[in-house]
Design a protein around this motif. Structure first.
Motif, short mmCIF file in Angstrom:
data_model
loop_
_atom_site.label_atom_id
_atom_site.label_comp_id
_atom_site.label_asym_id
_atom_site.label_seq_id
_atom_site.Cartn_x
_atom_site.Cartn_y
_atom_site.Cartn_z
N ARG A 68 0.79 -1.38 -0.01
CA ARG A 68 -0.33 0.38 -0.07
C ARG A 68 0.63 1.12 -0.17
O ARG A 68 0.61 2.44 -0.66
N ARG A 69 1.70 1.21 0.69
CA ARG A 69 2.59 2.62 0.37
C ARG A 69 3.58 2.52 -0.62
O ARG A 69 3.45 3.72 -1.51
N GLU A 70 4.12 1.15 -1.50
CA GLU A 70 4.22 1.45 -3.10
C GLU A 70 3.55 2.04 -3.37
O GLU A 70 3.98 3.12 -4.73
N LEU A 71 2.09 1.81 -3.50
CA LEU A 71 1.38 2.56 -4.42
C LEU A 71 0.87 3.75 -4.21
O LEU A 71 1.02 4.52 -5.42
N ARG A 72 0.81 4.91 -3.14
CA ARG A 72 0.79 6.16 -2.59
C ARG A 72 1.93 6.39 -3.18
O ARG A 72 2.00 7.62 -3.51
N GLU A 73 3.37 6.16 -2.33
CA GLU A 73 4.45 6.67 -3.20
C GLU A 73 4.69 6.55 -4.66
O GLU A 73 4.98 8.38 -5.03
N GLU A 74 4.39 5.85 -5.79
CA GLU A 74 4.68 6.39 -6.58
C GLU A 74 3.89 6.26 -7.86
O GLU A 74 3.72 6.88 -8.55
N SER A 75 2.54 5.82 -7.18
CA SER A 75 1.27 6.88 -8.15
C SER A 75 0.02 7.28 -7.42
O SER A 75 -0.69 7.92 -7.86
N GLY A 76 0.25 7.64 -6.07
CA GLY A 76 -0.77 8.34 -5.60
C GLY A 76 -2.32 7.21 -5.22
O GLY A 76 -3.38 7.43 -4.95
N LEU A 77 -2.17 5.77 -5.75
CA LEU A 77 -3.04 5.42 -6.42
C LEU A 77 -3.40 4.44 -4.80
O LEU A 77 -2.52 3.45 -3.53
N GLU A 78 -5.31 4.66 -3.15
CA GLU A 78 -5.27 3.90 -2.30
C GLU A 78 -6.62 2.82 -3.16
O GLU A 78 -7.83 3.40 -3.89
N LEU A 79 -6.26 1.81 -3.11
CA LEU A 79 -7.18 0.25 -3.28
C LEU A 79 -7.94 -0.02 -2.17
O LEU A 79 -6.96 -0.29 -0.92
N PRO A 80 -8.94 -0.01 -2.42
CA PRO A 80 -9.98 -0.30 -0.80
C PRO A 80 -9.45 -1.72 -0.58
O PRO A 80 -9.35 -2.42 1.06
N ASP A 81 -9.00 -3.52 -1.51
CA ASP A 81 -9.24 -4.24 -0.73
C ASP A 81 -7.97 -4.66 -1.80
O ASP A 81 -7.60 -4.99 -2.77
N LEU A 82 -6.62 -5.58 -0.97
CA LEU A 82 -5.76 -6.11 -1.61
C LEU A 82 -5.64 -7.55 -0.84
O LEU A 82 -6.23 -7.67 0.12
N THR A 83 -5.27 -8.74 -1.95
CA THR A 83 -5.66 -9.92 -1.66
C THR A 83 -4.58 -10.30 -1.56
O THR A 83 -3.79 -10.17 -2.62
N PRO A 84 -3.87 -11.04 -0.87
CA PRO A 84 -2.51 -11.80 -1.17
C PRO A 84 -2.94 -13.42 -2.40
O PRO A 84 -3.67 -13.97 -2.10
N PHE A 85 -1.93 -12.75 -3.29
CA PHE A 85 -1.68 -14.18 -4.50
C PHE A 85 -0.83 -15.62 -4.36
O PHE A 85 -1.46 -16.37 -4.21
N THR A 86 0.23 -15.34 -3.91
CA THR A 86 1.24 -15.19 -4.53
C THR A 86 3.05 -14.87 -3.63
O THR A 86 2.85 -13.73 -4.13
N VAL A 87 3.56 -15.68 -3.94
CA VAL A 87 5.06 -14.81 -3.19
C VAL A 87 6.68 -15.48 -4.39
O VAL A 87 6.23 -16.71 -5.10
N GLU A 88 7.27 -15.32 -4.92
CA GLU A 88 7.83 -15.15 -5.82
C GLU A 88 9.35 -14.99 -5.52
O GLU A 88 9.33 -13.84 -4.42
N GLU A 89 10.39 -14.90 -6.55
CA GLU A 89 11.92 -14.94 -6.03
C GLU A 89 12.41 -14.48 -7.18
O GLU A 89 11.68 -14.70 -8.32
N ALA A 90 13.47 -13.18 -6.70
CA ALA A 90 14.39 -12.52 -7.11
C ALA A 90 15.89 -12.00 -7.18
O ALA A 90 15.66 -12.70 -5.87
N ARG A 91 16.57 -12.30 -8.05
CA ARG A 91 17.63 -12.28 -7.48
C ARG A 91 17.97 -11.16 -7.02
O ARG A 91 18.07 -10.02 -8.32
#
Length: 311
Positions: A68-91
């Motif tokens: 949520r913080r990243e959405l606000r900082e990068e775009s000002g976007l506020e979403l009412p609901d966020l749902t966990p989907f999966t966990v990926e891995e990056a290097r």
């Protein structure tokens, strides 16, 4: 942060392991919101289309709060609901792996109205256009998986609406004169796995997704659903072997001859069976074709007629 999201502050902030959070944003039209990153050397995926997100900060009480913080900082976007989907891995930059917690959220707005503080632009894209974009293959695969899950949910919604309306879904698909449908039998090529099923056939259709193509070795597979409670495995081999093609969906096949027989979602009350598994598939006529965008170009597509039979 919602009450359903567990806090991650069991340890002092400076002891929290490195983690990222990103948000997969989609709308009712089946489009996904992508972020075109700056083409600057040294940043993550420069000049590529990606999801909005970033790394966890010490003050973030949960990874949902990070998203949520990243959405606000990068775009000002506020979403009412966020749902966990999966966990990926990056290097990571140190050569180690960093978990990226993916959340999903719905939004129907115009990205041109958002105040973008990082990157070049935001834009809606449909999954079938994404192979032409410069983006990580892992991001493309992630969106594809989510789109296929949405598609299956939509099919179940249509099937439920059809059942509630007491209208047949297929053309002559009831398989017999009785209200519950007649007994059907089938099995694999070597006859080790055999079954019987009763009930009214539900939503006969073909599917051209890449999973069906690769598993069958052909351009598509044909499916029809029956109540899971009406299915009995009758062969000497018992029930088929199972392979999970998605976290909550598996395919059943014969471990000896390899015949593809069925597909079953975890917790589902119905099971999808391939047309070719039946001894007699007469009366089963596909009323739609799934994943048309993946279909081969040298075969005509099945007309979408299933809405015509729903009252």
């Amino acid at each position: 942060m919602t009450e359903q999201t567990p806090p991650t502050d069991a340890a002092p902030p400076h002891q929290l392991p490195q983690a990222n959070a990103s948000t997969l944003i989609y709308n009712e039209a089946g489009e996904y919101l992508l972020h075109l990153r700056d083409d600057i050397p040294g940043i993550w995926e420069p000049g590529s289309w990606s999801l909005l997100g970033g790394g966890r900060e010490p003050e973030d009480r949960s990874l949902e709060e990070t998203a949520r913080r990243e959405l606000r900082e990068e775009s000002g976007l506020e979403l009412p609901d966020l749902t966990p989907f999966t966990v990926e891995e990056a290097r990571g930059s140190d050569g180690g792996t960093v978990p990226i917690h993916i959340f999903t959220g719905r939004w129907a707005g115009d990205p041109a109205t958002l105040h973008l503080t990082e990157g070049v632009m935001l834009h809606w894209f449909r999954p079938e256009t994404m192979p032409r974009l410069r983006m990580a293959s892992s991001t493309h695969d992630l969106i594809r998986r989510h789109a296929e899950l949405l598609h299956r949910e939509n099919l179940r919604t249509v099937a439920k609406a059809t059942t509630d309306s007491s209208s047949p879904v297929g053309h002559g698909a009831s398989g017999g004169g009785s209200p519950g449908g007649s007994l059907r039998s089938g099995g694999c090529l070597c006859r080790g796995i055999q079954f019987t099923v009763t009930g009214a056939p539900d939503y006969p259709h073909t599917c051209s997704c890449t999973h069906c193509q690769r598993l069958s070795g052909g351009p598509m597979m044909s499916w029809v659903s029956f109540p899971l409670s009406s299915l009995t495995w009758t062969g000497d081999g018992g029930e088929p072997a199972w392979h999970y093609t998605w976290p909550d969906s598996r395919r059943g096949f014969c471990p000896d001859c390899g015949s593809q027989l069925c597909a079953l979602d975890d917790g589902a009350s119905s099971i999808a069976i391939t047309f070719s598994a039946f001894e007699d598939a007469s009366g089963l006529v596909p009323v739609n074709q799934s994943f048309r965008e993946d279909a081969v170009t040298w075969l005509p597509q099945v007309p979408d007629t299933h809405h015509n039979s729903v009252t």
